[in-house]
Every structure is written in structure tokens, then in C-alpha cells.
Design a protein around this motif. Structure first.
Motif, PDB file in Angstrom:
ATOM      1  N   ASN A  28     -23.304  28.835  28.012  1.00  0.00           N
ATOM      2  CA  ASN A  28     -23.130  27.548  28.667  1.00  0.00           C
ATOM      3  C   ASN A  28     -21.732  27.273  29.199  1.00  0.00           C
ATOM      4  N   MET A  29     -20.805  28.213  28.991  1.00  0.00           N
ATOM      5  CA  MET A  29     -19.447  27.985  29.477  1.00  0.00           C
ATOM      6  C   MET A  29     -18.669  29.288  29.514  1.00  0.00           C
ATOM      7  N   SER A 101     -18.294  25.117  33.185  1.00  0.00           N
ATOM      8  CA  SER A 101     -19.642  24.915  32.657  1.00  0.00           C
ATOM      9  C   SER A 101     -20.575  24.584  33.814  1.00  0.00           C
ATOM     10  N   PRO A 102     -21.632  25.363  33.992  1.00  0.00           N
ATOM     11  CA  PRO A 102     -21.971  26.606  33.294  1.00  0.00           C
ATOM     12  C   PRO A 102     -20.905  27.681  33.558  1.00  0.00           C
TER      13      PRO A 102
END
Length: 105
Positions: A28-29, A101-102
Motif C-alpha cells: 500500500n505504500m 501511496s499506493p
């Protein structure tokens, strides 16, 4: 757990002769270290991800969209996806932690 030391990241970034070093990528990041020296020009273009900048050291101005502000150690800046932004008037070597993010592609 993953632990990183800024001095080690800076050394790795410098050894790779690049302004940006991505050192963490998760689902997610992603997180990286961005470096611009005093007087440098920031070549960034808008990204497809939201970003958070944390200024580790240095002084500069940043323009995000139509807004400009001064930043220094401890400043945190949010940049929405797709918005033009640049650091400028860099008066002290700038080191910035960048969270995408993403994850940045």
C-alpha cells in the motif's frame, strides 16, 4: 520489522549517484529518500500517487499547485496525486523522506 538508518540510506543514495533512493516498497505504500543540493533544480513532474514529504534537513520553498510555502527540518507536506509540485529556492542541502501511496510504480 524493518529498520533503516538515515546515514546509511544517504550513503547508499550517494553511492548510486541518484537524487532518489526507494528503500521500502509494500503493498500500500513505498518510501524513499530524496536529495537536492543547494541551488539544484527539482525536475519532478506530477505523480499518480498521493505523497507525503517529511523534511529531514535543509531549507527550500515548495510550490504545490498554486500555493507556495517555506520548508525546513521537521516540515511535513501532503501532495495529492496529479498535482504539480516542485521544491525551489533551495538554500541548504535538502534531504526529504517521501511516502507514496499506493506505491510508486
Amino acid at each position: 520489522m524493518k529498520v533503516f538508518r538515515l546515514d546509511e540510506l544517504e550513503a547508499e543514495r550517494a553511492a548510486n549517484e541518484g537524487a532518489y533512493l526507494q528503500f521500502l516498497r509494500e503493498q500500500n505504500m513505498s518510501v524513499g529518500l530524496y536529495a537536492l543540493d543547494a541551488g539544484d533544480q527539482d525536475p519532478q513532474k506530477p505523480h499518480n500517487q498521493d505523497e507525503v514529504y517529511f523534511i529531514v534537513s535543509g531549507r527550500a520553498a515548495i510550490t504545490v499547485g498554486l500555493e507556495t510555502t517555506q520548508v525546513a527540518r521537521g516540515s511535513v507536506i501532503y501532495v495529492p496525486a496529479g498535482v504539480a509540485h516542485k521544491f525551489h529556492h533551495i538554500t541548504e542541502d535538502l534531504r526529504v523522506l517521501v511516502v507514496f501511496s499506493p506505491p510508486e510504480r
